[in-house]
Design an enzyme around this catalytic site. Structure first.
Site, PDB file in Angstrom:
ATOM      1  N   ALA A  26       0.809  -1.222   0.000  1.00  0.00           N
ATOM      2  CA  ALA A  26       0.000   0.000   0.000  1.00  0.00           C
ATOM      3  C   ALA A  26       0.839   1.267   0.000  1.00  0.00           C
ATOM      4  O   ALA A  26       0.437   2.291  -0.566  1.00  0.00           O
ATOM      5  CB  ALA A  26      -0.939  -0.011   1.206  1.00  0.00           C
ATOM      6  N   PRO A  35      -4.973   6.513   0.225  1.00  0.00           N
ATOM      7  CA  PRO A  35      -4.567   6.257   1.612  1.00  0.00           C
ATOM      8  C   PRO A  35      -4.275   4.779   1.836  1.00  0.00           C
ATOM      9  O   PRO A  35      -4.877   3.918   1.192  1.00  0.00           O
ATOM     10  CB  PRO A  35      -5.793   6.706   2.435  1.00  0.00           C
ATOM     11  CG  PRO A  35      -6.934   6.645   1.486  1.00  0.00           C
ATOM     12  CD  PRO A  35      -6.387   6.915   0.121  1.00  0.00           C
ATOM     13  N   ASP A  36      -3.318   4.496   2.714  1.00  0.00           N
ATOM     14  CA  ASP A  36      -3.082   3.090   3.031  1.00  0.00           C
ATOM     15  C   ASP A  36      -4.144   2.634   4.020  1.00  0.00           C
ATOM     16  O   ASP A  36      -5.043   3.370   4.395  1.00  0.00           O
ATOM     17  CB  ASP A  36      -1.654   2.853   3.536  1.00  0.00           C
ATOM     18  CG  ASP A  36      -1.413   3.447   4.917  1.00  0.00           C
ATOM     19  OD1 ASP A  36      -2.352   4.038   5.486  1.00  0.00           O
ATOM     20  OD2 ASP A  36      -0.287   3.316   5.427  1.00  0.00           O
ATOM     21  N   PHE A  37      -4.047   1.390   4.416  1.00  0.00           N
ATOM     22  CA  PHE A  37      -5.099   0.821   5.246  1.00  0.00           C
ATOM     23  C   PHE A  37      -4.777   0.873   6.733  1.00  0.00           C
ATOM     24  O   PHE A  37      -5.649   1.124   7.552  1.00  0.00           O
ATOM     25  CB  PHE A  37      -5.364  -0.630   4.817  1.00  0.00           C
ATOM     26  CG  PHE A  37      -5.941  -0.724   3.438  1.00  0.00           C
ATOM     27  CD1 PHE A  37      -7.284  -0.492   3.221  1.00  0.00           C
ATOM     28  CD2 PHE A  37      -5.141  -1.005   2.345  1.00  0.00           C
ATOM     29  CE1 PHE A  37      -7.837  -0.558   1.953  1.00  0.00           C
ATOM     30  CE2 PHE A  37      -5.677  -1.065   1.068  1.00  0.00           C
ATOM     31  CZ  PHE A  37      -7.026  -0.845   0.867  1.00  0.00           C
ATOM     32  N   ARG A  38      -3.498   0.667   7.073  1.00  0.00           N
ATOM     33  CA  ARG A  38      -3.167   0.434   8.471  1.00  0.00           C
ATOM     34  C   ARG A  38      -2.627   1.636   9.236  1.00  0.00           C
ATOM     35  O   ARG A  38      -2.455   1.568  10.434  1.00  0.00           O
ATOM     36  CB  ARG A  38      -2.160  -0.720   8.572  1.00  0.00           C
ATOM     37  CG  ARG A  38      -2.796  -2.052   8.269  1.00  0.00           C
ATOM     38  CD  ARG A  38      -1.827  -3.218   8.363  1.00  0.00           C
ATOM     39  NE  ARG A  38      -2.570  -4.454   8.360  1.00  0.00           N
ATOM     40  CZ  ARG A  38      -3.134  -4.973   7.280  1.00  0.00           C
ATOM     41  NH1 ARG A  38      -3.041  -4.351   6.122  1.00  0.00           N
ATOM     42  NH2 ARG A  38      -3.814  -6.102   7.350  1.00  0.00           N
ATOM     43  N   ASN A 103      -1.644  -4.297  -4.205  1.00  0.00           N
ATOM     44  CA  ASN A 103      -2.552  -3.178  -4.449  1.00  0.00           C
ATOM     45  C   ASN A 103      -3.590  -3.538  -5.504  1.00  0.00           C
ATOM     46  O   ASN A 103      -3.336  -4.345  -6.394  1.00  0.00           O
ATOM     47  CB  ASN A 103      -1.761  -1.937  -4.863  1.00  0.00           C
ATOM     48  CG  ASN A 103      -0.776  -1.513  -3.783  1.00  0.00           C
ATOM     49  OD1 ASN A 103      -0.991  -1.781  -2.610  1.00  0.00           O
ATOM     50  ND2 ASN A 103       0.325  -0.885  -4.175  1.00  0.00           N
ATOM     51  N   ASP A 105      -5.262  -1.063  -7.329  1.00  0.00           N
ATOM     52  CA  ASP A 105      -5.576   0.188  -8.014  1.00  0.00           C
ATOM     53  C   ASP A 105      -5.169   0.248  -9.486  1.00  0.00           C
ATOM     54  O   ASP A 105      -5.509   1.188 -10.195  1.00  0.00           O
ATOM     55  CB  ASP A 105      -4.940   1.371  -7.269  1.00  0.00           C
ATOM     56  CG  ASP A 105      -3.463   1.139  -6.946  1.00  0.00           C
ATOM     57  OD1 ASP A 105      -2.724   0.645  -7.835  1.00  0.00           O
ATOM     58  OD2 ASP A 105      -3.047   1.431  -5.812  1.00  0.00           O
ATOM     59  N   HIS A 120      -4.128  -9.569  -4.981  1.00  0.00           N
ATOM     60  CA  HIS A 120      -5.339  -9.255  -4.211  1.00  0.00           C
ATOM     61  C   HIS A 120      -6.476  -8.801  -5.121  1.00  0.00           C
ATOM     62  O   HIS A 120      -7.487  -8.285  -4.643  1.00  0.00           O
ATOM     63  CB  HIS A 120      -5.048  -8.188  -3.147  1.00  0.00           C
ATOM     64  CG  HIS A 120      -4.194  -8.692  -2.031  1.00  0.00           C
ATOM     65  ND1 HIS A 120      -3.550  -7.861  -1.141  1.00  0.00           N
ATOM     66  CD2 HIS A 120      -3.853  -9.953  -1.654  1.00  0.00           C
ATOM     67  CE1 HIS A 120      -2.857  -8.588  -0.270  1.00  0.00           C
ATOM     68  NE2 HIS A 120      -3.017  -9.850  -0.570  1.00  0.00           N
ATOM     69  N   CYS A 128     -21.371  -9.525 -10.949  1.00  0.00           N
ATOM     70  CA  CYS A 128     -22.656  -9.790 -10.296  1.00  0.00           C
ATOM     71  C   CYS A 128     -22.613 -11.176  -9.657  1.00  0.00           C
ATOM     72  O   CYS A 128     -22.215 -12.153 -10.298  1.00  0.00           O
ATOM     73  CB  CYS A 128     -23.798  -9.719 -11.301  1.00  0.00           C
ATOM     74  SG  CYS A 128     -25.397 -10.166 -10.566  1.00  0.00           S
ATOM     75  N   SER A 193       5.611  -2.308   1.763  1.00  0.00           N
ATOM     76  CA  SER A 193       4.802  -3.372   2.365  1.00  0.00           C
ATOM     77  C   SER A 193       5.300  -3.654   3.773  1.00  0.00           C
ATOM     78  O   SER A 193       6.502  -3.785   4.007  1.00  0.00           O
ATOM     79  CB  SER A 193       4.885  -4.654   1.535  1.00  0.00           C
ATOM     80  OG  SER A 193       4.194  -5.708   2.184  1.00  0.00           O
ATOM     81  N   SER A 194       4.363  -3.766   4.699  1.00  0.00           N
ATOM     82  CA  SER A 194       4.724  -4.073   6.086  1.00  0.00           C
ATOM     83  C   SER A 194       5.053  -5.553   6.263  1.00  0.00           C
ATOM     84  O   SER A 194       5.554  -5.968   7.310  1.00  0.00           O
ATOM     85  CB  SER A 194       3.578  -3.691   7.029  1.00  0.00           C
ATOM     86  OG  SER A 194       2.376  -4.320   6.600  1.00  0.00           O
ATOM     87  N   ASN A 218      11.006   0.297   3.092  1.00  0.00           N
ATOM     88  CA  ASN A 218       9.768   0.535   3.839  1.00  0.00           C
ATOM     89  C   ASN A 218      10.043   1.442   5.032  1.00  0.00           C
ATOM     90  O   ASN A 218      11.032   1.248   5.738  1.00  0.00           O
ATOM     91  CB  ASN A 218       9.190  -0.794   4.348  1.00  0.00           C
ATOM     92  CG  ASN A 218       7.807  -0.642   4.923  1.00  0.00           C
ATOM     93  OD1 ASN A 218       6.878  -0.262   4.214  1.00  0.00           O
ATOM     94  ND2 ASN A 218       7.653  -0.908   6.208  1.00  0.00           N
ATOM     95  N   GLY A 220       9.604   2.130   8.552  1.00  0.00           N
ATOM     96  CA  GLY A 220       9.209   1.304   9.684  1.00  0.00           C
ATOM     97  C   GLY A 220       9.693  -0.122   9.523  1.00  0.00           C
ATOM     98  O   GLY A 220      10.115  -0.549   8.439  1.00  0.00           O
ATOM     99  N   ASP A 235      11.632   7.272   2.662  1.00  0.00           N
ATOM    100  CA  ASP A 235      10.486   7.615   1.839  1.00  0.00           C
ATOM    101  C   ASP A 235      10.651   6.998   0.440  1.00  0.00           C
ATOM    102  O   ASP A 235      11.710   7.116  -0.177  1.00  0.00           O
ATOM    103  CB  ASP A 235      10.387   9.142   1.744  1.00  0.00           C
ATOM    104  CG  ASP A 235       9.243   9.586   0.859  1.00  0.00           C
ATOM    105  OD1 ASP A 235       8.099   9.576   1.328  1.00  0.00           O
ATOM    106  OD2 ASP A 235       9.512   9.918  -0.316  1.00  0.00           O
TER     107      ASP A 235
END
Length: 252
Positions: A26, A35-38, A103, A105, A120, A128, A193-194, A218, A220, A235
């Site tokens: 993300a 925006p990311d999810f976490r 992702n 997108d 994913h 449908c 990716s975390s 990444n 973190g 970054d």
């Protein structure tokens, strides 16, 4: 070792590797306004992680559709950033064999990447659940129709995006392709990716088991940092600009 030296060493590794694969999470799409999810300001903070639970979807589809209008449909107008363009350029130069992405997108394809495994799924396709009709929501008419019916098909059935919810299997063909690439790689790069969501986080482990070097980019920590030849806690935009700058003479 300072940052510039690390980048130079990494670029040397890129140039001498035979089968380079990238896994993107993300964080790669955040500079494109998605925006990311976490993160504290991510989509889960607002809607809750159960927004992607398949049982919750069936229980309360309209809650998901409200989220989709804010969190998914805007992805269609997002544009690739320098990270996507850097990876597309590496592929065009014959350095990168494929991009595996968590992702949904489609920004890697927009940037020009040809070999992409969307493990994913993709927000571009909706199906449908009753009559299996396929909707391409990049098509203005089909998108407007779904928005006007609150994501009900012309037959009245619920329409679901072609993305993997929690509680569902990953798309078999896409994951098989991703696993094959990981096992064939001699250099496996993860970006943004975390590495906490499985089975995606298993892919760098497949690569390591087959003797590949691992590079993690990444902000973190990740659970696999200790196995990485290089870890760039930086970054992604800065990293990608630096890679393009360093490899520029080689690629052109």
């Amino acid at each position: 070792m300072d940052f510039d030296k690390l980048i130079e060493k990494f670029c040397e590794m890129l140039k001498t590797s035979k089968f380079v694969v990238a896994l993107t999470g993300a964080g790669v799409s955040v500079p494109s306004g998605i925006p990311d999810f976490r993160s504290p300001n991510g989509l889960y903070a607002k809607y809750g992680q159960d927004i992607f639970e398949i049982d919750e979807f069936y229980k309360n589809p309209d809650r998901f559709y409200n989220f989709a209008k804010e969190g998914l449909i805007p992805m269609l107008s997002a544009q690739p950033n320098v990270v996507h363009h850097m990876l597309a350029k590496l592929e065009k130069a014959g350095i990168l064999k494929g991009v595996i992405t968590q992702n949904i997108d489609g920004l890697h394809q927009k940037a020009g990447s040809k070999n992409v495994a969307e493990i994913h799924g993709s927000v571009r396709i909706w199906n449908c659940l009753k009559c299996t009709k396929r909707y391409e929501i990049l098509d203005d008419g089909q998108r407007e129709f779904l928005l006007s019916t609150n994501f009900r098909c012309s037959c009245g059935g619920l329409v679901k995006p072609n993305i993997t919810f929690f509680g569902e299997m990953l798309p078999v063909d896409e994951f098989a392709k991703a696993q094959k690439w990981a096992e064939s790689s001699d250099l496996f790069i993860t970006l943004g990716s975390s590495l906490v969501v499985y089975p995606a986080a298993q892919l760098p482990i497949y690569a390591l088991r087959n003797g590949a070097k691992l590079v993690i980019v990444n902000k973190g920590e990740t659970p696999l940092d200790r196995y990485a030849t290089f870890k760039f806690d930086i970054d992604l935009t800065e990293f990608s600009n630096k890679i393009l700058e360093t490899l520029n003479t080689f690629l052109n």
